[in-house]
Design an enzyme around this catalytic site. Structure first.
Site, PDB file in Angstrom:
ATOM      1  CG  ASP A 111      -8.298  -3.752  -3.735  1.00  0.00           C
ATOM      2  OD1 ASP A 111      -9.512  -3.515  -3.669  1.00  0.00           O
ATOM      3  OD2 ASP A 111      -7.452  -2.890  -4.020  1.00  0.00           O
ATOM      4  CG  HIS A 126      -2.065   0.954   1.066  1.00  0.00           C
ATOM      5  ND1 HIS A 126      -1.985   2.278   1.397  1.00  0.00           N
ATOM      6  CD2 HIS A 126      -3.310   0.764   0.568  1.00  0.00           C
ATOM      7  CE1 HIS A 126      -3.139   2.860   1.115  1.00  0.00           C
ATOM      8  NE2 HIS A 126      -3.959   1.959   0.600  1.00  0.00           N
TER       9      HIS A 126
HETATM   10  N1  COA Z   1       4.199  -7.186  -4.864  1.00  0.00           N
HETATM   11  C1  COA Z   1       5.516  -7.267  -4.988  1.00  0.00           C
HETATM   12  N2  COA Z   1       6.351  -6.233  -4.775  1.00  0.00           N
HETATM   13  C2  COA Z   1       5.775  -5.068  -4.449  1.00  0.00           C
HETATM   14  C3  COA Z   1       4.410  -4.925  -4.310  1.00  0.00           C
HETATM   15  C4  COA Z   1       3.606  -6.042  -4.534  1.00  0.00           C
HETATM   16  N3  COA Z   1       2.300  -5.978  -4.426  1.00  0.00           N
HETATM   17  N4  COA Z   1       4.124  -3.653  -3.979  1.00  0.00           N
HETATM   18  C5  COA Z   1       5.285  -3.013  -3.920  1.00  0.00           C
HETATM   19  N5  COA Z   1       6.299  -3.875  -4.209  1.00  0.00           N
HETATM   20  C6  COA Z   1       7.709  -3.574  -4.243  1.00  0.00           C
HETATM   21  C7  COA Z   1       8.056  -2.837  -5.536  1.00  0.00           C
HETATM   22  O1  COA Z   1       8.365  -3.746  -6.565  1.00  0.00           O
HETATM   23  C8  COA Z   1       9.219  -2.020  -5.108  1.00  0.00           C
HETATM   24  O2  COA Z   1      10.356  -2.832  -5.035  1.00  0.00           O
HETATM   25  P1  COA Z   1      11.799  -2.277  -5.469  1.00  0.00           P
HETATM   26  O3  COA Z   1      12.072  -1.174  -4.480  1.00  0.00           O
HETATM   27  O4  COA Z   1      12.659  -3.468  -5.324  1.00  0.00           O
HETATM   28  O5  COA Z   1      11.627  -1.763  -6.855  1.00  0.00           O
HETATM   29  C9  COA Z   1       8.844  -1.599  -3.696  1.00  0.00           C
HETATM   30  O6  COA Z   1       8.001  -2.633  -3.218  1.00  0.00           O
HETATM   31  C10 COA Z   1       8.139  -0.284  -3.621  1.00  0.00           C
HETATM   32  O7  COA Z   1       7.063  -0.343  -4.549  1.00  0.00           O
HETATM   33  P2  COA Z   1       6.233   0.908  -5.070  1.00  0.00           P
HETATM   34  O8  COA Z   1       5.353   0.476  -6.190  1.00  0.00           O
HETATM   35  O9  COA Z   1       7.160   2.065  -5.300  1.00  0.00           O
HETATM   36  O10 COA Z   1       5.414   1.195  -3.784  1.00  0.00           O
HETATM   37  P3  COA Z   1       4.172   2.070  -3.727  1.00  0.00           P
HETATM   38  O11 COA Z   1       4.065   2.509  -2.327  1.00  0.00           O
HETATM   39  O12 COA Z   1       4.175   3.104  -4.775  1.00  0.00           O
HETATM   40  O13 COA Z   1       3.056   1.005  -4.124  1.00  0.00           O
HETATM   41  C11 COA Z   1       1.043   0.019  -4.566  1.00  0.00           C
HETATM   42  C12 COA Z   1       1.810   0.952  -3.654  1.00  0.00           C
HETATM   43  C13 COA Z   1      -0.315  -0.223  -3.921  1.00  0.00           C
HETATM   44  C14 COA Z   1       0.840   0.683  -5.942  1.00  0.00           C
HETATM   45  C15 COA Z   1       1.798  -1.300  -4.734  1.00  0.00           C
HETATM   46  O14 COA Z   1       2.039  -1.893  -3.485  1.00  0.00           O
HETATM   47  C16 COA Z   1       1.089  -2.268  -5.655  1.00  0.00           C
HETATM   48  O15 COA Z   1       1.211  -2.161  -6.868  1.00  0.00           O
HETATM   49  N6  COA Z   1       0.326  -3.258  -5.080  1.00  0.00           N
HETATM   50  C17 COA Z   1      -0.410  -4.191  -5.883  1.00  0.00           C
HETATM   51  C18 COA Z   1      -1.664  -3.530  -6.437  1.00  0.00           C
HETATM   52  C19 COA Z   1      -2.715  -3.322  -5.364  1.00  0.00           C
HETATM   53  O16 COA Z   1      -3.014  -4.203  -4.587  1.00  0.00           O
HETATM   54  N7  COA Z   1      -3.309  -2.124  -5.380  1.00  0.00           N
HETATM   55  C20 COA Z   1      -4.382  -1.787  -4.468  1.00  0.00           C
HETATM   56  C21 COA Z   1      -3.960  -0.739  -3.486  1.00  0.00           C
HETATM   57  S1  COA Z   1      -5.188  -0.472  -2.271  1.00  0.00           S
END
Ligand code: COA
Length: 379
Positions: free
Chosen positions: A316, A265
């Site tokens: 989710d 998240h």
């Molecule tokens: N699975 C695997 N790795 C994940 C991950 C996931 N669901 N979410 C984040 N990471 C990893 C990223 O690959 C990244 O790794 P790195 O530093 O080695 O590149 C790191 O964690 C940071 O990710 P980032 O996307 O920058 O974090 P964020 O805070 O921007 O992401 C989300 C938030 C929600 C977009 C992200 O966790 C995600 O895409 N989750 C899956 C989609 C989801 O469930 N969305 C609903 C949100 S309520």
């Protein structure tokens, strides 16, 4: 001339940037606390109803008995959609994505609401009532239309949660499932400046009407990184297929740097408090239906992601298996999110209209400067 611009390079995705003042909801990502207008989400999920929460989000306090009755009656009185919109929906391709259908249909509702475009509070609340009452009717109607069934008119004696399940499935829901669904609506109602809510505030900030702002919110919610994740969680569980296959599947997915849907998240660094409730419902429904597979698989993935990546499930993750066990088709999970989130969107829109300032940030220009135009033959 470059007026007062600060680099946002350190805040990619505007993480941590405060872009509005709001009294609607707050997320404490470190401690895993979510509040609506001062009330903890656990207290509301335990004791409240969706209608009461909508009143709270819009008015900043819990309703008195007659105020709640009045709002419920308004929702019931406004739950039918214009026949023109229904006829229009019948012309859509039957394989259209339900989020695309919802986005287009909500936009079309605006044609038939001549008074629904005012931005003063009285008018805006009336429109918010109509939209909150009608989005569930639209989602359910599309499910019936695309599966060749008769559309079911809303039953004006039912709550929003009961009515949705009734119109969607064709029979009145069992009380335990109606209550689970009602709590799911409470849990999804607001989440501060998430991507779709921010979108609605940006649109409302131009003093565009609520139909436009909510249409934009639906478009933003559809993405797999936002509301679209719930559908993808269930697709993932089905793709993995069994508990035994999880370890191998997960290692490969993480090696390929795939995002595991429903995990992680942007704000929570601990358990999302909404996931606590949805985990419980996934288990409860699994036990009721004698189908524990999806809950057990989800638990195993949750545990593995915590061990391997220190990441927790979000809203989710368990809503997917809970909705699946309520016989809701996968691609309707995100529209259902909108059935609830419309309350938060409209709350934020009302707040934006109430103290409006056009939202217009700056970009940090990283392109070239001082180039001279070369005629096309000379390039
Ligand atoms: N699975 C695997 N790795 C994940 C991950 C996931 N669901 N979410 C984040 N990471 C990893 C990223 O690959 C990244 O790794 P790195 O530093 O080695 O590149 C790191 O964690 C940071 O990710 P980032 O996307 O920058 O974090 P964020 O805070 O921007 O992401 C989300 C938030 C929600 C977009 C992200 O966790 C995600 O895409 N989750 C899956 C989609 C989801 O469930 N969305 C609903 C949100 S309520």
């Amino acid at each position: 001339m470059n007026t007062a611009k600060e680099s946002t390079a350190a805040a990619a995705g505007l993480r941590g940037v405060v872009a509005a003042q709001s009294s609607i909801g707050d997320v404490d990502g470190e401690q895993g606390i979510l509040i609506y207008q001062g009330y903890d989400i656990h207290d509301l999920a335990e004791n409240s109803t969706f209608e009461e929460v909508v009143y709270l989000l819009w008015n900043g306090r819990l309703p008195k008995k007659d105020e709640l009755e009045n709002l419920k009656q308004q929702f019931q009185a406004n739950s039918e959609i214009p026949s023109e919109v229904l006829e229009m929906m019948k012309t859509f391709p039957k394989d259209a994505n339900p989020m695309d259908v919802l986005r287009t249909s909500v936009s079309a509702l605006g044609f038939y609401d001549k008074e629904g475009h005012g931005t003063d509070r009285e008018n805006a609340v009336k429109t918010a009532v109509k939209l909150t009452a009608q989005i569930g009717t639209l989602v359910a109607a599309w499910e019936r239309i695309r599966t060749g069934k008769d559309v079911i008119a809303p039953d004006k004696s039912l709550s929003i949660a009961e009515n949705f399940l009734y119109m969607f499935q064709g029979e009145k829901p069992e009380p335990d499932e109606a209550r689970i669904f009602d709590i799911a609506l409470i849990l999804h109602a607001d989440h501060e400046l998430n991507a779709s809510t921010f979108t609605t505030r940006v649109i409302a900030g131009t003093l565009a009407d609520i139909y436009g702002a909510v249409t934009g919110g639906i478009a933003a919610l559809a993405g797999p990184l936002h509301g679209g994740a719930n559908t993808n969680v269930m697709k993932m569980l089905k793709e993995i297929g069994s508990e035994d296959a999880i370890d191998g599947w997960l290692d490969k997915a993480l090696e390929e740097k795939r995002k595991i849907m429903g995990i992680g998240h942007a704000v929570y660094k601990t358990e999302d408090p909404r996931a606590t409730w949805l985990r419980k419902f996934s288990k409860q429904l699994g036990e009721k239906k004698g189908e524990m597979k999806w809950f057990n698989m989800s638990q195993k993935i949750e545990k593995a992601m915590l061990e391997k990546k220190g990441m927790y499930p979000n809203v989710d993750f368990y809503s997917a298996s809970a909705y699946y066990l309520m016989d809701i088709p996968l691609d309707q999970y995100t529209p259902i999110f909108a059935v609830s989130r419309v309350s938060g969107w409209t709350g934020h829109i009302l707040e934006q209209y109430g103290n409006n300032k056009l939202i217009r940030p700056r970009a940090e220009y990283i392109g070239q400067r001082d180039l001279k135009y070369t005629p096309i033959d000379g390039r």
